[in-house]
Design an enzyme around this catalytic site. Structure first.
Site, PDB file in Angstrom:
ATOM      1  N   HIS A 141       0.870  -1.183   0.000  1.00 33.01           N
ATOM      2  CA  HIS A 141       0.000   0.000   0.000  1.00 33.01           C
ATOM      3  C   HIS A 141       0.909   1.236   0.000  1.00 33.01           C
ATOM      4  CE1 HIS A 141      -4.334   1.332   1.002  1.00 33.01           C
ATOM      5  NE2 HIS A 141      -3.654   2.440   0.724  1.00 33.01           N
ATOM      6  N   GLU A 186      -4.405  -0.399  -5.399  1.00 33.58           N
ATOM      7  CA  GLU A 186      -4.548   0.697  -6.357  1.00 33.58           C
ATOM      8  C   GLU A 186      -3.273   0.996  -7.144  1.00 33.58           C
ATOM      9  OE1 GLU A 186      -6.217   4.166  -4.525  1.00 33.58           O
ATOM     10  OE2 GLU A 186      -8.079   3.156  -3.993  1.00 33.58           O
ATOM     11  N   ASN A 307     -11.923  -0.657  -5.016  1.00 34.78           N
ATOM     12  CA  ASN A 307     -12.022   0.564  -4.210  1.00 34.78           C
ATOM     13  C   ASN A 307     -12.764   1.592  -5.042  1.00 34.78           C
ATOM     14  OD1 ASN A 307     -10.334  -0.750  -2.436  1.00 34.78           O
ATOM     15  ND2 ASN A 307      -8.596   0.628  -2.696  1.00 34.78           N
ATOM     16  N   GLU A 366     -12.603  -0.668  -0.295  1.00 31.52           N
ATOM     17  CA  GLU A 366     -12.551   0.701   0.236  1.00 31.52           C
ATOM     18  C   GLU A 366     -13.750   1.465  -0.290  1.00 31.52           C
ATOM     19  OE1 GLU A 366      -9.107   3.245  -0.279  1.00 31.52           O
ATOM     20  OE2 GLU A 366      -7.744   1.575   0.143  1.00 31.52           O
TER      21      GLU A 366
HETATM   22  C1  FCB Z   1      -7.495   5.474  -1.614  1.00 34.80           C
HETATM   23  C2  FCB Z   1      -6.285   4.898  -0.894  1.00 34.80           C
HETATM   24  C3  FCB Z   1      -6.388   4.976   0.609  1.00 34.80           C
HETATM   25  C4  FCB Z   1      -7.006   6.263   1.081  1.00 34.80           C
HETATM   26  C5  FCB Z   1      -8.290   6.540   0.340  1.00 34.80           C
HETATM   27  C6  FCB Z   1      -9.007   7.796   0.782  1.00 34.80           C
HETATM   28  O1  FCB Z   1      -7.144   5.849  -2.903  1.00 34.80           O
HETATM   29  O2  FCB Z   1      -6.104   3.552  -1.239  1.00 34.80           O
HETATM   30  O3  FCB Z   1      -5.107   4.772   1.135  1.00 34.80           O
HETATM   31  O4  FCB Z   1      -6.104   7.295   0.974  1.00 34.80           O
HETATM   32  O5  FCB Z   1      -8.039   6.620  -1.034  1.00 34.80           O
END
Ligand code: FCB
Length: 460
Positions: A141, A186, A307, A366
């Site tokens: 991450h 991501e 996410n 997420e």
């Molecule tokens: C995503 C990220 C996470 C956080 C959220 C708000 O893009 O994966 O770490 O910052 O946004």
């Protein structure tokens, strides 16, 4: 629970959310409710127990973060992880997604292993299991060891071997207790924001470097999938992608929006899950392609981690190496306090699009809302705007499930307010408020709301 009712949940630590729950009837009975965090955003203790520096430590030292914030202390989770697991016990989430900090376990990124760093995640995992919470471990991450960045980081093909060795170390150490592994969080965001946009603080001047990094990261993903599968009996492996509609800011921005869709949404999942790069990207990748690369990238995965926060509005931008940037958002769209469009229908459409394109079980890993929450005079944080956001988005997920998307879990971002990358601590995404000077944790109204939702969903 009667789905879609407007009756508030009155249980909890004194906070009484008055916003009702969304319909969830279309979600599976064994649906997994979770929360997500990441190492650099919460751990702190950046110089403790032999941890090496990551690129985000360097950005902090260079003053590149808002308010000159750094990750040095963050939520002090390294020392307070038991308290944070206590919060999760109260919340009732079945699963917890966290990431391992590569520079904590391999301070130089490769070579010498740091036993105290490995031992931290032993303690964390054991305590999660003791609390009945399933650990979901993400290998990467964004906190790349600085020592590897100095050697070219993701822009050199050597990173595939570095990442494979790191994945092997983690899989062997924790694979007896952890079964859910994600390779990357991501990849499109850290490559586009790290290397892509010409106006970024850390941008490269060459699109060739960007495409090389994209290909190397895809290769590293494929290598890690193989390694985890070979070493962890009964594992369930995937990657986590930020996938969202790229909408033209003006009618003239159609092509830019398509380019954004290719780079942001497809550059990673297409080769990883379909074994091919999007057509418009193939020529740019070609110089970096070697025999069998696509087969090495496209290793079978068990699920697709999604996410999603909001669509992006895109404009043409010739000064950026990718040819696009961010444009104005239409005035009629409501925005979160930190300026992201609130469009739950587009979440539903995204879930359906991803389900159809990749034909994999989906986990939303997420979703959440960024704000500027503050406790009121009684010490409570009444984040009704976050509750309304979550209600809309979880309802949209239910709509996607009822239209046929195979969605198996939802993880809110995030358990705690935390270090929000370039924004530092200024933006808060947590269900729990962190009073940074004292490190006091204050569950927000949204915490109690989510807690009630999980309870109701699990007792269906
Ligand atoms: C995503 C990220 C996470 C956080 C959220 C708000 O893009 O994966 O770490 O910052 O946004």
């Amino acid at each position: 629970m009667s789905s879609g009712d407007d009756v508030g949940n009155s249980e909890g630590s004194g906070q009484t959310p008055t916003i009702g729950y969304p319909p969830i009837a279309a979600l599976r009975r064994d649906f997994i409710w979770g929360v997500s965090t990441s190492s650099f955003q919460i751990e702190g203790a950046t110089r403790e127990d032999g941890r090496g520096p990551s690129v985000w430590d360097t950005y902090g030292q260079k003053g590149l973060i808002a308010n000159h914030d750094t990750g040095d202390v963050a939520c002090d989770h390294y020392h307070r992880y038991l308290e944070d697991i206590g919060l999760m016990r109260r919340l009732g989430n079945q699963a917890y997604r966290f990431s391992v900090a590569w520079p904590r376990v391999l301070p130089g990124g490769r070579g010498k292993v740091n036993e105290p760093g490995l031992a931290f995640y032993d303690r964390l995992i054991d305590a999660l299991l003791a609390a009945g919470i399933e650990p979901w471990l993400c290998l990467y991450h964004w906190d790349l060891p600085q020592a590897l960045d100095d050697l070219g980081g993701w822009t050199t093909r050597d990173c595939v071997g570095w990442f494979a060795n790191y994945a092997a170390l983690v899989a062997e150490r924790y694979g007896d207790r952890v079964k859910r592994f994600a390779t990357f969080n991501e990849p499109s965001i850290f490559t586009l924001f790290g290397l892509g946009f010409g106006y970024g603080k850390r941008a490269t001047s060459s699109s060739d470097v960007l495409y090389r990094a994209i290909h190397n990261i895809n290769l590293a993903h494929g290598a890690a999938v193989e390694i985890v599968r070979a070493r962890v009996t009964g594992c369930s492996v995937g990657a986590i992608h930020n996938f969202q509609p790229c909408l033209p800011s003006t009618p003239a921005d159609g092509q830019a929006a398509e380019r954004c869709d290719t780079c942001w949404n497809k550059a990673f999942p297409d080769p990883q899950c379909l074994g091919t790069y999007p057509k418009s990207m193939q020529a740019a990748i070609e110089p970096h392609m070697q025999t069998n690369d696509l087969a090495s990238i496209c290793r079978p995965v068990d699920w697709f981690g999604l996410n999603h926060y909001s669509p992006v509005f895109v404009k043409a931008d010739a000064s950026s190496v990718v040819g696009f940037g961010f444009g104005e958002k239409p005035a009629e769209i409501s925005l979160t306090p930190n300026g992201w469009p609130i469009m739950p229908d587009s979440f539903r459409d995204t879930l359906l699009r991803v389900a159809k394109r990749y034909a994999l079980p989906l986990y939303v890993l997420e979703n959440g809302m960024g704000g500027y929450d503050q406790p009121d005079e009684t010490g409570m944080v009444s984040d009704n705007d976050r509750i309304a956001y979550l209600r809309g988005y979880i309802g949209a997920m239910n709509a996607a499930a009822s239209a046929g998307a195979d969605i198996r879990g939802y993880f809110a971002w995030s358990l705690l307010d935390n270090f929000e990358w370039d924004s530092g601590y200024s933006v808060r995404f947590g269900l729990t408020y962190i009073d940074y000077p004292t490190q006091r944790r204050i569950p927000k109204a949204s915490f109690e709301w989510y807690r009630g939702l999980i309870k109701a969903a699990r007792s269906r």
